[in-house]
Design an enzyme around this catalytic site. Sequence first.
Site, PDB file in Angstrom:
ATOM      1  N   LYS A  13      46.102  40.129  41.205  1.00  0.00           N
ATOM      2  CA  LYS A  13      46.911  41.276  40.767  1.00  0.00           C
ATOM      3  C   LYS A  13      46.501  42.549  41.531  1.00  0.00           C
ATOM      4  CE  LYS A  13      45.503  40.883  36.458  1.00  0.00           C
ATOM      5  NZ  LYS A  13      44.567  39.743  36.560  1.00  0.00           N
ATOM      6  N   ARG A  88      48.234  43.085  28.017  1.00  0.00           N
ATOM      7  CA  ARG A  88      47.446  41.863  27.947  1.00  0.00           C
ATOM      8  C   ARG A  88      47.542  41.192  26.586  1.00  0.00           C
ATOM      9  NH1 ARG A  88      43.451  43.171  32.080  1.00  0.00           N
ATOM     10  NH2 ARG A  88      41.946  41.516  32.284  1.00  0.00           N
ATOM     11  N   ARG A 127      34.194  37.467  44.844  1.00  0.00           N
ATOM     12  CA  ARG A 127      34.784  38.798  45.031  1.00  0.00           C
ATOM     13  C   ARG A 127      33.694  39.850  45.249  1.00  0.00           C
ATOM     14  NH1 ARG A 127      38.837  41.130  40.694  1.00  0.00           N
ATOM     15  NH2 ARG A 127      37.178  40.571  39.249  1.00  0.00           N
ATOM     16  N   ARG A 160      31.124  42.746  40.736  1.00  0.00           N
ATOM     17  CA  ARG A 160      31.389  43.322  39.413  1.00  0.00           C
ATOM     18  C   ARG A 160      30.496  42.665  38.370  1.00  0.00           C
ATOM     19  NH1 ARG A 160      37.804  43.601  38.387  1.00  0.00           N
ATOM     20  NH2 ARG A 160      37.211  42.626  36.433  1.00  0.00           N
ATOM     21  N   ARG A 171      36.458  35.208  30.015  1.00  0.00           N
ATOM     22  CA  ARG A 171      37.669  35.959  30.377  1.00  0.00           C
ATOM     23  C   ARG A 171      38.872  35.023  30.480  1.00  0.00           C
ATOM     24  NH1 ARG A 171      35.609  38.649  35.589  1.00  0.00           N
ATOM     25  NH2 ARG A 171      37.743  39.405  35.853  1.00  0.00           N
TER      26      ARG A 171
HETATM   27  P1  AP5 Z   1      41.871  40.300  42.628  1.00  0.00           P
HETATM   28  O1  AP5 Z   1      43.091  40.796  43.323  1.00  0.00           O
HETATM   29  O2  AP5 Z   1      40.720  41.215  42.486  1.00  0.00           O
HETATM   30  O3  AP5 Z   1      42.270  39.635  41.229  1.00  0.00           O
HETATM   31  P2  AP5 Z   1      42.807  40.297  39.879  1.00  0.00           P
HETATM   32  O4  AP5 Z   1      43.937  39.465  39.404  1.00  0.00           O
HETATM   33  O5  AP5 Z   1      43.053  41.759  40.073  1.00  0.00           O
HETATM   34  O6  AP5 Z   1      41.561  40.004  38.979  1.00  0.00           O
HETATM   35  P3  AP5 Z   1      40.684  40.918  38.005  1.00  0.00           P
HETATM   36  O7  AP5 Z   1      39.399  40.186  37.812  1.00  0.00           O
HETATM   37  O8  AP5 Z   1      40.579  42.323  38.480  1.00  0.00           O
HETATM   38  O9  AP5 Z   1      41.531  40.830  36.767  1.00  0.00           O
HETATM   39  P4  AP5 Z   1      41.072  40.949  35.344  1.00  0.00           P
HETATM   40  O10 AP5 Z   1      42.414  40.926  34.740  1.00  0.00           O
HETATM   41  O11 AP5 Z   1      40.096  40.000  34.814  1.00  0.00           O
HETATM   42  O12 AP5 Z   1      40.216  42.297  35.369  1.00  0.00           O
HETATM   43  P5  AP5 Z   1      40.548  43.777  34.935  1.00  0.00           P
HETATM   44  O13 AP5 Z   1      39.870  44.666  35.872  1.00  0.00           O
HETATM   45  O14 AP5 Z   1      41.995  43.948  34.682  1.00  0.00           O
HETATM   46  O15 AP5 Z   1      41.406  38.963  43.397  1.00  0.00           O
HETATM   47  C1  AP5 Z   1      40.208  38.286  43.038  1.00  0.00           C
HETATM   48  C2  AP5 Z   1      39.504  37.775  44.320  1.00  0.00           C
HETATM   49  O16 AP5 Z   1      40.304  36.761  44.930  1.00  0.00           O
HETATM   50  C3  AP5 Z   1      39.319  38.852  45.381  1.00  0.00           C
HETATM   51  O17 AP5 Z   1      38.063  38.662  46.000  1.00  0.00           O
HETATM   52  C4  AP5 Z   1      40.460  38.612  46.387  1.00  0.00           C
HETATM   53  O18 AP5 Z   1      40.086  38.973  47.713  1.00  0.00           O
HETATM   54  C5  AP5 Z   1      40.689  37.112  46.263  1.00  0.00           C
HETATM   55  N1  AP5 Z   1      42.105  36.746  46.389  1.00  0.00           N
HETATM   56  C6  AP5 Z   1      43.189  37.411  45.897  1.00  0.00           C
HETATM   57  N2  AP5 Z   1      44.326  36.756  46.188  1.00  0.00           N
HETATM   58  C7  AP5 Z   1      43.964  35.636  46.858  1.00  0.00           C
HETATM   59  C8  AP5 Z   1      44.698  34.540  47.436  1.00  0.00           C
HETATM   60  N3  AP5 Z   1      46.033  34.476  47.375  1.00  0.00           N
HETATM   61  N4  AP5 Z   1      43.975  33.541  48.053  1.00  0.00           N
HETATM   62  C9  AP5 Z   1      42.619  33.610  48.127  1.00  0.00           C
HETATM   63  N5  AP5 Z   1      41.884  34.626  47.616  1.00  0.00           N
HETATM   64  C10 AP5 Z   1      42.542  35.622  46.984  1.00  0.00           C
HETATM   65  O19 AP5 Z   1      39.837  43.836  33.495  1.00  0.00           O
HETATM   66  C11 AP5 Z   1      38.447  43.824  33.342  1.00  0.00           C
HETATM   67  C12 AP5 Z   1      38.087  44.017  31.891  1.00  0.00           C
HETATM   68  O20 AP5 Z   1      38.580  45.295  31.435  1.00  0.00           O
HETATM   69  C13 AP5 Z   1      38.699  43.010  30.903  1.00  0.00           C
HETATM   70  O21 AP5 Z   1      37.927  41.836  30.795  1.00  0.00           O
HETATM   71  C14 AP5 Z   1      38.753  43.825  29.611  1.00  0.00           C
HETATM   72  O22 AP5 Z   1      37.482  43.878  29.010  1.00  0.00           O
HETATM   73  C15 AP5 Z   1      39.099  45.225  30.105  1.00  0.00           C
HETATM   74  N6  AP5 Z   1      40.559  45.451  30.142  1.00  0.00           N
HETATM   75  C16 AP5 Z   1      41.311  45.734  31.248  1.00  0.00           C
HETATM   76  N7  AP5 Z   1      42.608  45.877  30.918  1.00  0.00           N
HETATM   77  C17 AP5 Z   1      42.695  45.660  29.572  1.00  0.00           C
HETATM   78  C18 AP5 Z   1      43.780  45.646  28.648  1.00  0.00           C
HETATM   79  N8  AP5 Z   1      45.044  45.867  29.049  1.00  0.00           N
HETATM   80  N9  AP5 Z   1      43.494  45.384  27.344  1.00  0.00           N
HETATM   81  C19 AP5 Z   1      42.226  45.178  26.927  1.00  0.00           C
HETATM   82  N10 AP5 Z   1      41.152  45.155  27.757  1.00  0.00           N
HETATM   83  C20 AP5 Z   1      41.386  45.413  29.068  1.00  0.00           C
END
Ligand code: AP5
Length: 216
Positions: A13, A88, A127, A160, A171
């Site tokens: 994402k 989410r 990552r 991270r 997660r």
């Molecule tokens: P990346 O693009 O970083 O993946 P992502 O989908 O953004 O994953 P996140 O881990 O950031 O999502 P998340 O939803 O768990 O975390 P968030 O920060 O929202 O890609 C991942 C890796 O893969 C990278 O190294 C990239 O280079 C590689 N990659 C990407 N595409 C690829 C491909 N096609 N092929 C190969 N490699 C690839 O949330 C973190 C925490 O915050 C949550 O756990 C929660 O505690 C809190 N939080 C955030 N939002 C909310 C909400 N709305 N409600 C409640 N709690 C929340």
Amino acid sequence: MKLILLGPPGAGKGTQAKTLVERLSVPQISTGDILRAAVKEGTPMGVKAKGFMDAGDLVPDEVVVGIVEERLQKEDCASGFILDGFPRTVPQADALSATLTTLGKELDSVISLEVDTEALVMRLAGRRTCKACGAGYHIEFEPPQKDGVCDKCGGELIQRDDDKEETIRNRMAVYLEQTLPLVDYYEKAGVLAQVDGMLPIDEVRAAIFEILQVSE
Ligand code: AP5
Ligand code: ZN
């Protein structure tokens, strides 16, 4: 363009949102990034969120809903936005819908990135993020030119806190239980498009552009 990127942790994402921002000239709204910044700054919201985030659990709905409501009213969202990591839960999706109605806006598309669980674990474990500019890398799939150093700014690349294997598993479980129902939710609303997130980064990007009917 008013867009949601939906998908499990590590689906890509953030990676895709960053390229879309450049092309569409609308801001990326990542609740994860906003919360991590609050943790780093030690704000009251950050202090409250930290425990949930470290455990891989969701931060309470009212906290994130408040963040997004406020953010969507800023001027740079006038022509659109890309929501990354929000909503989410069903209550978050309902709250978003109410906010958009109040603002007289409507979603154009919800893009769901579909990726196998084992691939997700590999992606998250590999990552790395630049401590200085926030640029994202993967030690295998998107490596920096020099180990541990950001290509863009020379900053240090770090892992991270919630990208440890045990936290990643929680997660994933939280995603299946609380976020996956949103695929159905948006399908019923007639705005869902699914993309094979297992493809290489460039091909995922191309598939998204095709759905949005914009040239790359
Ligand atoms: P990346 O693009 O970083 O993946 P992502 O989908 O953004 O994953 P996140 O881990 O950031 O999502 P998340 O939803 O768990 O975390 P968030 O920060 O929202 O890609 C991942 C890796 O893969 C990278 O190294 C990239 O280079 C590689 N990659 C990407 N595409 C690829 C491909 N096609 N092929 C190969 N490699 C690839 O949330 C973190 C925490 O915050 C949550 O756990 C929660 O505690 C809190 N939080 C955030 N939002 C909310 C909400 N709305 N409600 C409640 N709690 C929340
Ligand atoms: Zn950098």
